[in-house]
Every structure is written in structure tokens, then in C-alpha cells.
Design a protein around this motif. Structure first.
Motif, PDB file in Angstrom:
ATOM      1  N   ALA A  82       0.526  -0.938  -0.246  1.00  0.00           N
ATOM      2  CA  ALA A  82      -0.156  -0.210   0.114  1.00  0.00           C
ATOM      3  C   ALA A  82       1.099   1.635  -0.370  1.00  0.00           C
ATOM      4  O   ALA A  82       0.786   2.110   0.550  1.00  0.00           O
ATOM      5  N   CYS A  83       1.949   1.087  -0.466  1.00  0.00           N
ATOM      6  CA  CYS A  83       3.171   2.293  -0.177  1.00  0.00           C
ATOM      7  C   CYS A  83       3.255   3.706  -1.437  1.00  0.00           C
ATOM      8  O   CYS A  83       3.099   2.516  -2.479  1.00  0.00           O
ATOM      9  N   THR A  84       2.520   4.382  -1.200  1.00  0.00           N
ATOM     10  CA  THR A  84       2.273   5.055  -2.480  1.00  0.00           C
ATOM     11  C   THR A  84       3.880   5.815  -2.454  1.00  0.00           C
ATOM     12  O   THR A  84       3.662   7.128  -3.641  1.00  0.00           O
ATOM     13  N   GLY A  85       5.135   6.261  -1.398  1.00  0.00           N
ATOM     14  CA  GLY A  85       6.182   6.412  -1.582  1.00  0.00           C
ATOM     15  C   GLY A  85       5.654   8.355  -1.297  1.00  0.00           C
ATOM     16  O   GLY A  85       6.333   9.020  -2.063  1.00  0.00           O
ATOM     17  N   CYS A  86       5.386   8.448  -0.955  1.00  0.00           N
ATOM     18  CA  CYS A  86       4.513   9.820  -0.217  1.00  0.00           C
ATOM     19  C   CYS A  86       5.543  10.499   0.471  1.00  0.00           C
ATOM     20  O   CYS A  86       5.947  11.598   1.140  1.00  0.00           O
ATOM     21  N   THR A  87       6.561   9.708   1.142  1.00  0.00           N
ATOM     22  CA  THR A  87       7.597  10.533   2.182  1.00  0.00           C
ATOM     23  C   THR A  87       7.287  10.743   3.288  1.00  0.00           C
ATOM     24  O   THR A  87       8.616  11.581   4.084  1.00  0.00           O
ATOM     25  N   CYS A 123       6.486   6.728  12.716  1.00  0.00           N
ATOM     26  CA  CYS A 123       6.338   6.139  11.189  1.00  0.00           C
ATOM     27  C   CYS A 123       5.246   5.600  10.866  1.00  0.00           C
ATOM     28  O   CYS A 123       4.236   6.755  10.197  1.00  0.00           O
ATOM     29  N   VAL A 124       5.335   4.409  11.530  1.00  0.00           N
ATOM     30  CA  VAL A 124       2.974   4.506  12.060  1.00  0.00           C
ATOM     31  C   VAL A 124       2.347   4.932  11.543  1.00  0.00           C
ATOM     32  O   VAL A 124       1.855   5.438  10.829  1.00  0.00           O
ATOM     33  N   GLU A 125       2.698   5.703  12.155  1.00  0.00           N
ATOM     34  CA  GLU A 125       1.464   6.597  13.039  1.00  0.00           C
ATOM     35  C   GLU A 125       1.424   8.010  11.770  1.00  0.00           C
ATOM     36  O   GLU A 125       0.396   8.326  11.996  1.00  0.00           O
ATOM     37  N   ALA A 126       2.557   7.816  11.071  1.00  0.00           N
ATOM     38  CA  ALA A 126       2.819   9.102   9.833  1.00  0.00           C
ATOM     39  C   ALA A 126       2.174   8.467   8.676  1.00  0.00           C
ATOM     40  O   ALA A 126       1.664   9.209   7.827  1.00  0.00           O
ATOM     41  N   CYS A 127       2.362   7.458   8.675  1.00  0.00           N
ATOM     42  CA  CYS A 127       1.760   7.008   6.837  1.00  0.00           C
ATOM     43  C   CYS A 127       0.584   6.715   7.429  1.00  0.00           C
ATOM     44  O   CYS A 127      -0.835   6.564   7.569  1.00  0.00           O
ATOM     45  N   PRO A 128      -0.305   7.648   5.636  1.00  0.00           N
ATOM     46  CA  PRO A 128      -1.588   7.919   5.689  1.00  0.00           C
ATOM     47  C   PRO A 128      -2.201   6.754   5.245  1.00  0.00           C
ATOM     48  O   PRO A 128      -3.855   6.632   5.115  1.00  0.00           O
ATOM     49  N   THR A 129      -1.245   5.665   4.593  1.00  0.00           N
ATOM     50  CA  THR A 129      -2.314   4.537   3.486  1.00  0.00           C
ATOM     51  C   THR A 129      -2.387   3.182   4.602  1.00  0.00           C
ATOM     52  O   THR A 129      -2.160   1.781   3.651  1.00  0.00           O
TER      53      THR A 129
END
Lengths: 358, 152, 380, 159
Positions: D67-72, D118-124
């Protein structure tokens, strides 16, 4: 038939038959030497395992259980590790004293083996000055510790050695007076006479109150003399890292480590001989049937059972009590133990003269 | 005493003192020269009794350094923040380690981190930084350390 | 360069005062310093004449590091400062950021935070009690104290996901909701604790050797405690009213009924008793809260990028060792312009020299034990 | 008188020592109190809390999609820079537009402090924390991991 004294008599007869009596005596001395060293090694292994298991169970953990069945070979593994480890000598150390010190500690431990009666008339040397010999030789161990402390050119070990010097010397006093209490009751200082006098009951029961007080003082003094637990100021882990044997490693450290455990065995053996009748089975006055049954248990089992009970008691002290400070330690000896043991000695002589003991 | 009463009392003690806004406690700005006398009064004065120096630090504003002293009175339960501006080239201020014993360690830390020289300090040596770091003042904004600090 | 040679270089010669003093190093590797604290001690025989601490072996310059971390990121750093009260340190940082942003933390989050703070305080005092007994030579209490500490660690692991440096607090509340059987486990812990509490007194407090080793050792009067800036159990051991939860209550401490433990002895034994009683108070707080944790969300809505308005903010909390103060000077950016952690250990250590002058080495170890020093808290 | 409190003093001392001995004696005889965990042996029965933050992993479903879109945003949220995202532009099949996608998700396990930001910040919710704790390796650069499998793509509909 298979008691130790029978075996010794047969060997003696066989040797005298084989070679002349002088050579037989020399051979017997060699056998005795080998036997004592063998006893040391066996004791070292057994006591280390016993200490670690007692410590573990008291501290709600399992203790060594990986090496060998239920962890029995753990001390074997430790000894091999210490054997192969390099025994370093720190630079600036007084080389001769540094290397001789562990052997002094070991020699004193071996010397003390002589008068101890392991079983019915089975002794290395049945000397008639048993108790005097023991108190004299046991005060030599402090020399080994002072040598180690001074020679290893390390401030911590110097402090540790000074502390243990003061401690052992001062605890000799009340230890000696406690032993005297039993000597006064038996009227002789030979260990075999002391044991024989406990034919109809151990001194701890026959001598009632004063001998119990003497026994308590003896146990406290002896724990201090072997630098253990509440009095382990010589090698106080949290203050002086490892006290007088900080710089030792490898076989030299193993000798110190072994000497400590052998000293504990010896003082408990003496305590068992004086207060619990050595190899004398438990006899109560004139209950002949009971006494007869008790005689079936071999005398060496009696001796080792009593000694190991006392060793367990000393180990129990170690894992329960914190450490005393050096001035409290000396304060306890000079202000509490010494006066009490003197008064106790007077009391015992009074009872011995008036015959109020059982 | 509330902040206003404190303000009146402090101007009465030292007229040349100015006040700043912001923060829950009264901010007092003092000249470095008058700081030691003012500190002694803060501690000894009956109505103030600031006997607890709970935080002593220094802030580098790139143009000047500001010494910040947080003081609280354990008896009268009021607090004040005293600030002193020092110039960056030769920061110097009197030590208060004899009025509040805790200042001795805190001042040594500010000395090695910011280079503020405390006059008459009993033992002004490096406390946290290892030997050889004298004068490097790592907490200053213009401290450069190519090895450890990554410039984004 | 070995710092001690500095001292030996100018050691007093024959005839000068102080000749013949033994200068020994306690630390940085020493069983009783619980960390890399290095004390250079001047001894005359067995009595201590002077102590010079030499700090910095675990200095990571947290304050400089925080200057380049955003307001969400710098919270996790503080649990590396005083790792035994990680939650309480994070609570201080979260409160400072919330005070700056005027964010209203929901009731449920505040109760969860206070519950975890008190659990951390008990776990920290447990470890202190075990280490303190081991310093004085009794090895057994250490293992018994870890039995209780382990139950608390399991509670923490289940809800926060980590055992020592849990990063569970965020500006605005807590990261996740409580684990379903959190209350069951806490009740189990309370039952175990009540069953085992009498052992603490039997094995250590009541022991005559322990009392002799601690009574009258490391005495410090009330004025000196305030002057040296000591806070926490060290101050309350000398009768100074310094519990931040009572002096300037934060979060929901003003609504809770617990009393501040004060002893007037001023010596090691008084500080010891203060910590033991504090454990009881924490149990009392947990019992009040465990059954009425309010419903509601556990985290307030906060913007993605937090910017504290220009100005300076100070928030102090009561950690297991004393008052931790977080002083932030903000220029309105996303990272703090300057941050200062007022750590309790730093000031408590400065009182050690005053306490122990003239005592023996055994007293030094006893006094250091009751100061409950955590070295990263001192070096930061 | 002196003798009286001398004896009382000894009596209370002995009593306090005796209670200490009684308690350790109790533990010596009651082995059910032992709390040792035999770690290597109880490995299969060892149950870890499922929220345990051991290691950051990127779950892939069966047809190798994540599910990673690469939004950094995770790279920005990480306090100590242990995440490095390399993105690439690949042409979307239908719309023909160039869309940003993840090339490699470099994870420095040796730098990571398991803080979970990081897990907290990931939108997807592309990454999560796995309860693994046995991270010891013989070679340090084995700790630098690539989370997205080779040849994996973004799951359709993840924006």
C-alpha cells in the motif's frame, strides 16, 4: 564391615606385610595426602554447586541447570574454565608475594584437615592438643589475605586486605572462647575425647543454655573468620569490586575460591565435632533401643550430615543479610560477642564444677 | 505574592530593572553587574524568600547571550524568572553558587557549553565534556562539528 | 588522557596537608554506580575527605539534538534520559507542547496517562529497592523486586508495545487505546503487590543490619536540600514539601486523593522510607482510577505540523527521582529554538559531596543508593 | 538500666534477623514461586503482545502488492533518519500520466529506535510494527533492509 576404619586397618596390615614398617608409613602418608587432595577437589565441586543452588532457590530462580543432568557438572565446567584461564600478574605487583599468597591460603586449609575425625577412629592424626592446634593454625589464613592485598598493587585490594586483617584477628577471640566452653565441659582438648564425652548425648543438648549461646557466638565468629556474607567486607562486591582477590585470575583465583569453601567446610566440621558430637550418633540418655537403632547409620554419614547442615546454615546467612560496615563489624565483636562469650565461659565452668549439666 | 505585587516589590528593590511579557511567571531583566547584589536580596528579603533556584540556563540569541534563572520560594509558593543579557564576545557574570549551592554545578555546565565565564566560581572546570573541549562551547548556535552534525 | 593524572600530578608532597591520602576511582565501571558515573574520591584511611564527580561518559547532548527535532519527534528522546520513568518524562514534554498549543486533552487520555505514570513510578521504585539492597550486600531482594517489576513490564508491553522506553504519549493524548484486558492485568498486579508487600519490610526495612547501615548516614538538613536544589524523595526525606503533584498539580492530580509522603529524618533511612511509602500512595492512586476510566477518544485532534507560538514555556512533573522541568524557548518554528531539561539527578548528585564528607566507603555506597541516581539523567 | 536495654537491644536484633531468615527459608522450600523463564527452550510457546514494536515491516498480500505510494511522510516523521525512500516515476497504463511510485524503501534497523512515529504518520497504513525481537546478525549491513519486495506494485485504489 565396610567402615572407613576397617579399610584403613586392612591397608595398614597389607602394606606392613608388603614392605617394611618405615616404608609402609611413608606410603601411608602419600596415600593420605592424595586422599586429602581428592577430598578437596570433591568438596570444592560439591560446595560450589550447593551454594549456587541454595542461592537460586532463595532468590526464586532455578540455578545452574544446563551443564550436565540438572546442572551437576556446572562446577566441573567452572574449574576447567579457571584452569585454562591465564593467570595474569599485574605490573608493579610484588611478584613473589603475589604468587605465593594463594598457596598460603590453601596450605592453611590443608593443615586444618589433620585433627578432624571423619568417622569412628578414622583420623589423619589423633593429636592430644586438637583444639589448640586448630585455633592456632586457623589464625594463619589472615597472612595469605594480607599478602594478596598488599602484593597486587591495587588500592581496592589493599583496602580489602586491611579490612579482613582487622576482622579475622578480632573474631578469633570470641570464636576461641566459644570453643573453650565445650573444652571446659569435656575437660580435655583432644577431639576424640570431646567426641567420646558426647556418648550419651551431644553437648548442644547436654550443655543446655550456655552451650547454645556458645554455639551461636561460634557460628557468628566463624562466618566472620571465613569472610562470608554479613561480614564479607574483604571482598565487598559493591564497595571494593572484589577486594583482596581483584587482580587474581585463572588458577590463582581458583585457589582462593577453593580455599574459601574448604575453610567453610573445616569450620563447620569443627562446629559439628564440638557441638553436635562429630561422628557420634544421636544417643538419648538410657533409651538403649533407640540408641541401638541409631548406631546402624554409619558414623561417617553422621559426620558429613551434621557438617553439611551447618554449611547450609552459613549459606543461608549469606543470601539473607546485607553487609556490615567495618566499624559496626568490630563494634559487634568487641562490645557484644566478647563480653557475652566471657560471661558464658564463667557460666559453663560453674555448671561444669557443680555438675548441673546432663 | 501575585505577579503585580512582585513587580512593585522588585522595582522598589532595584529601580533599574525592566520587565518582559510572556510565560506564566514574571520575567525580570537585570544588568549583569547588579545581579549578585539583587540575588542576595531576593533570597534574604522577608517578603520574597526565593530560596530555591530550580533552573539555571543560558540561551544563545545569535546577537547576545541571555542567562535565565528560574527562582521559586518553597515557603511563599511564588516564582520569578530573572534574565541577564551578556554580550557574545566576552560573556561574564558573577557566580551565585554561595547563595544557592545548586548553582555551582549548573554554572559549570553553562561555562563549558556556552563559554560564559563565572567570576569567583569555586571550581570552574569542565564537568560533562571530556578533556580537550575547553572553549569549544558546543551549545552555541554557531558551533560547527562536521563529523557529528549533519547539515540538512 | 586519564583525568585522574591531573589530580595526582599536583598531589600533596610530604609535609603538606593531605599527604598520604588515597585517591581512588569509584567508576566509571563500578558495581555500585549503576551506570557510568565516575567519582574521584580522596580517602584518609577509610574516611572520605572529598568527592569530585567526573561526568559525561553518557552525554549525548540531548538538548542540542532536540533543537533539530519537531515537537512530535523530541518526546521519544526524553525516555532515554531517565529511562526508569520514561512515561513521566514523555508526559512532561507532551504537557509543554499542549500548554503551548492550548490543546484540550480528553479526560480518558489524562486518566490513562496518570495510570501509566504511577505504574512507572512503582516499577522505578521497585528497581531502586532491589539495587539499593544489592549495594548494601543483600543479593536476594533484587530478584524479588523484579518479580513485581516484570508484571508491570508485561502490562506496558501489552498496551504500549515496549517494555522500557515506551513511546506511548503524543501531543494531544496517547498513541493507541488501552488493550482490552489492561484492567484485568492491573488488578492482578495489585493483588500480587498486596500479597508480597509485607516481605519488603521483613527482608529489608526491619533488618537490624540494614537499619544500622542506613540510619544517620548521608544526613542533609532541610535548608541544604533546598540550597542544593534536590527534589523528589531526597528532599522529602528531609521534610521539604516538594512534590510537584501537590505544589503545582498538573493533569488530573488535583482531583485525586493521595498524600505527599514527608519524613523529617534527613538521613538515608528517611529517604528509604519515603520511597517505600510513595509506592503505597501510587497504589492508592491506581486503585482510585482503575475502575472509572472515562469513555471518549484517547487523542485530541491536532494539526499535522505543530508550531508553538513565539515565547517560552516551562512545565515540571514529578518523576520517580524528583522534579523534571522542560523549558522551551520557541521562535514560532516547527523545532524548539532552545530547550533545557532540568533533570532531578543532576542536582541530587551535587548534594552527595556535602552529605558524605567524613563518612566511610560503605556510607558512600548507602547514600548513593538512596539518591537513586540514573546516570543518563545526569549527563543528558 | 544499661544491662536491660543491652539485652533488649540484642533480643530485637536477633528477632529481626530471624524474620529475615524465615522469609528466605520460605522461598527456599517453596519452589512454585520460581519465576525463571527458560527462553531458548520455551520459544514455541512464547507468546508476545501483538502490539510489541519489534521491527518495521511492509505487509504484502498474496499477489505481491503493498500500500506504499512513496509519499515519504514516514521519512519526515522519523526522528533519527533510519528510513530512506527512493521514488521513481512510472507511466500509468490507462491515463498515460507519470505517477510517483516507490522504488526502494530502505530501512536501517540498526538506527531504528522502534518509536512507532512512522507507522503513525503513514496515511495509507502501508507499514506496521512486527513483534519480532531476534535481530542479531553476524554482519552489520544485513541490518539495512529493503521493505518492498522485488517486483511488487502499489495495490490498485490506494491513493
Amino acid at each position: 564391615m565396610w567402615s572407613f576404619s576397617e579399610i584403613a586397618k586392612n591397608i595398614d596390615l597389607w602394606l606392613n606385610g608388603l614392605v617394611g614398617s618405615t616404608w609402609a608409613l611413608v606410603l601411608e602418608m602419600v596415600i593420605a595426602g592424595v586422599a586429602v587432595i581428592g577430598l578437596f577437589a570433591a568438596l570444592g565441586l560439591v560446595l560450589v554447586i550447593m551454594e549456587r543452588k541454595v542461592a537460586a532457590w532463595i532468590q526464586i530462580r532455578l540455578g545452574p541447570n544446563r551443564v550436565g543432568p540438572k546442572g551437576m557438572f556446572q562446577s566441573m565446567a567452572d574449574t576447567v574454565k579457571l584452569l585454562v584461564k591465564e593467570g595474569m600478574t599485574p605490573d608493579g605487583a610484588d611478584r613473589l608475594l603475589f604468587n605465593v599468597a594463594p598457596f598460603i591460603a590453601m596450605i592453611v586449609a590443608m593443615l586444618l584437615m589433620a585433627p578432624i575425625a571423619f568417622a569412628k577412629d578414622f583420623q589423619l592424626w589423633d593429636m592430644n592438643i586438637g583444639v589448640l592446634y586448630i585455633t592456632a593454625v586457623s589464625s594463619l589464613s589472615v597472612i595469605g589475605i594480607l599478602m594478596a592485598g598488599w602484593a597486587s598493587n591495587n588500592k581496592y585490594s589493599l583496602l580489602g586486605a586491611m579490612r579482613s586483617g582487622a576482622q579475622i584477628v578480632s573474631y578469633e577471640l570470641s570464636g576461641g572462647l566459644a570453643i573453650l566452653a565445650v573444652v571446659v565441659l569435656t575437660g580435655s582438648i583432644s577431639l576424640t575425647d570431646i567426641i567420646k564425652a558426647q556418648e550419651n548425648g551431644w553437648w548442644i543438648f547436654k550443655g543446655h543454655i550456655p552451650v547454645i549461646v556458645a554455639f551461636i557466638i561460634y557460628i557468628i565468629a566463624v562466618t566472620a573468620e571465613t569472610n562470608r556474607a554479613p561480614f564479607d567486607l574483604a571482598e565487598a562486591e559493591s564497595e571494593l569490586t572484589a577486594g583482596f582477590h581483584t587482580e587474581y585470575s585463572g588458577m590463582k583465583f581458583a585457589l582462593f575460591f577453593l580455599a574459601e569453601y574448604i575453610n567453610v567446610f573445616i569450620v563447620c566440621a569443627i562446629g559439628a565435632t564440638l557441638f553436635f558430637g562429630g561422628w557420634m550418633p544421636l544417643h538419648i540418655g538410657n533409651w538403649h533401643a533407640f540408641n541401638h537403632i541409631m548406631d546402624y547409620i554409619p558414623s561417617s554419614v553422621w559426620f558429613f550430615g551434621k557438617t553439611f547442615f551447618l554449611i547450609f546454615l552459613i549459606m543461608w546467612f549469606r543470601w539473607t543479610f546485607p553487609r556490615l560496615r567495618i566499624d559496626q563489624l568490630l563494634n559487634l565483636e568487641w562490645k557484644y560477642l566478647l563480653p557475652i562469650s566471657m560471661i558464658n565461659l564463667l557460666l559453663v565452668t560453674l555448671i561444669a564444677i557443680l555438675g548441673w549439666h546432663f | 505574592m501575585t505577579n503585580e505585587e512582585l513587580k512593585v516589590k522588585l522595582t522598589e528593590l532595584l529601580p533599574s530593572v525592566t520587565f518582559e511579557e510572556g510565560g506564566e511567571w514574571l520575567n525580570v531583566v537585570v544588568e549583569p553587574a547588579e545581579w549578585l547584589a539583587f540575588a542576595k536580596q531576593l533570597k534574604s528579603d522577608e517578603a520574597l524568600q526565593f530560596d530555591f533556584l530550580f533552573c539555571l540556563t543560558c540561551v544563545d540569541w545569535k546577537t547576545h547571550l541571555t542567562m535565565v534563572y528560574h527562582l521559586r520560594s518553597t515557603k511563599l509558593q511564588h516564582a520569578v524568572v530573572v534574565k541577564a543579557k551578556l554580550d557574545r564576545t566576552k560573556p561574564e557574570i558573577e557566580t551565585v553558587s554561595d547563595t544557592w549551592r545548586t548553582a555551582e554545578f549548573h554554572e559549570r555546565e553553562v561555562y563549558e557549553m556556552f563559554g560564559v565565564h563565572f567570576l569567583h566560581h569555586p571550581d570552574l572546570r569542565l564537568l560533562i565534556l571530556p578533556a580537550g573541549w575547553e572553549g569549544k562551547n558546543p551549545m552555541r548556535k554557531d558551533f560547527e562539528d562536521p563529523v557529528n552534525m549533519i547539515k540538512l | 588522557m586519564y583525568r585522574e593524572t591531573e589530580i595526582i600530578k599536583d598531589a600533596p608532597q610530604f609535609g603538606e596537608p593531605g599527604f598520604g591520602d588515597l585517591v581512588i576511582n569509584v567508576g566509571p565501571q563500578h558495581p555500585a554506580t549503576h551506570g557510568v558515573l565516575h567519582l574521584i574520591i580522596t580517602l584518609n584511611g577509610e574516611t572520605i575527605k572529598d568527592i569530585k564527580p567526573n561526568l559525561g561518559y553518557i552525554h549525548r547532548s540531548i538538548e542540542k539534538m532536540c533543537e533539530s527535532l519537531t515537537y512530535r519527534q523530541f518526546i521519544y528522546v526524553t525516555s532515554r534520559m531517565d529511562y526508569l520513568s520514561a512515561h513521566i518524562n514523555n508526559h512532561a514534554c507532551a504537557l509543554v507542547v499542549e500548554k503551548g498549543l492550548q490543546v484540550e486533552v480528553p479526560e480518558r487520555a489524562q486518566v490513562i496517562r496518570v495510570l501509566f505514570d504511577e505504574l512507572t513510578r512503582i516499577a522505578s521504585h521497585e528497581l531502586w529497592w532491589g539495587a539499593m539492597a544489592m549495594d548494601l550486600g543483600a543479593f536476594t531482594p533484587f530478584f524479588h523486586s523484579f518479580r513485581e517489576r516484570e508484571t508491570i513490564n508485561v502490562i506496558m508491553e501489552e498496551t504500549c508495545g515496549a517494555r522500557l522506553t515506551m513511546n506511548y504519549y503524543v501531543p494531544g493524548g496517547v498513541m493507541w487505546d488501552l488493550h482490552p484486558d489492561f484492567q484485568k492485568r492491573v488488578k492482578e498486579f495489585l493483588a500480587l503487590y498486596k500479597k508480597k508487600i509485607h516481605e519488603y519490610d521483613e527482608l529489608v526495612t526491619g533488618n537490624i543490619i540494614f537499619q544500622n547501615r542506613m540510619k544517620g548516614i548521608g544526613y542533609i538538613s532541610a535548608e541544604d536540600v533546598i540550597s542544593y536544589g534536590c527534589t523528589g524523595p531526597v528532599a522529602r526525606g528531609s521534610g521539604v514539601h516538594s512534590d510537584v503533584r501537590k505544589v503545582s498539580p498538573y493533569s488530573i492530580y488535583n482531583k485525586l486523593d493521595f498524600d505527599e509522603v514527608l519524613e523529617t529524618g534527613g538521613d538515608s533511612f528517611a529517604r528509604y522510607v519515603v520511597r517505600i511509602k510513595e509506592m503505597h500512595q501510587s497504589i492508592k492512586i491506581i486503585e482510585q482510577l482503575i475502575d472509572n476510566i472515562p469513555e471518549g477518544d484517547f487523542q485530541a485532534k491536532t494539526k499535522a505540523v505543530l508550531k508553538l507560538p513565539k515565547g517560552e514555556y516551562y512545565q515540571s512533573v514529578e518523576t520517580a527521582r524528583g522534579e523534571l522541568g522542560v523549558y522551551i524557548v520557541s521562535e514560532g518554528g516547527t523545532t524548539p529554538y532552545r530547550i533545557k531539561f532540568r533533570s532531578p539527578g543532576f542536582s541530587n548528585l551535587s548534594a552527595l559531596n556535602h552529605m558524605i564528607k567524613g563518612g566511610k566507603i560503605g556510607d558512600l555506597i548507602a547514600a548513593m543508593g538512596t539518591l537513586d541516581l540514573v546516570i543518563p539523567d545526569i549527563d543528558r | 538500666m544499661f544491662i536491660k536495654d543491652y539485652i533488649k537491644d540484642i533480643a530485637s536484633a536477633l528477632k529481626s534477623l530471624a524474620t529475615g531468615m524465615k522469609m528466605t527459608g520460605y522461598y527456599f522450600t517453596h519452589h512454585k514461586e520460581i519465576i525463571t523463564e527458560q527462553y531458548p527452550d520455551n520459544r514455541d510457546t512464547l507468546v508476545l503482545a501483538e502490539r510489541f514494536k519489534g521491527e518495521v515491516v511492509m505487509p504484502h498480500d498474496d499477489n505481491n502488492e503493498h500500500a506504499c505510494t512513496g509519499c515519504t511522510s514516514c521519512e519526515l516523521a522519523c526522528p533519527n533518519g533510519s528510513i530512506k525512500i527512493i521514488t521513481k516515476f512510472d507511466v500509468d497504463a490507462e491515463t498515460g500520466k507519470r505517477k510517483k511510485a516507490i522504488d526502494t524503501w530502505i530501512y536501517h534497523l540498526d538506527l531504528c529506535t522502534m518509536c512507532g512515529l512512522c507507522v503513525e504518520a503513514c496515511p495509507t497504513n502501508a507499514i506496521k510494527m512486527a513483534p519480532t525481537f531476534e535481530h542479531s546478525v553476524f554482519d552489520r549491513n544485513k541490518l539495512v533492509k529493503k521493505l518492498n519486495e522485488d517486483g511488487s506494485k502499489v495495490r490498485a485504489g490506494v491513493e
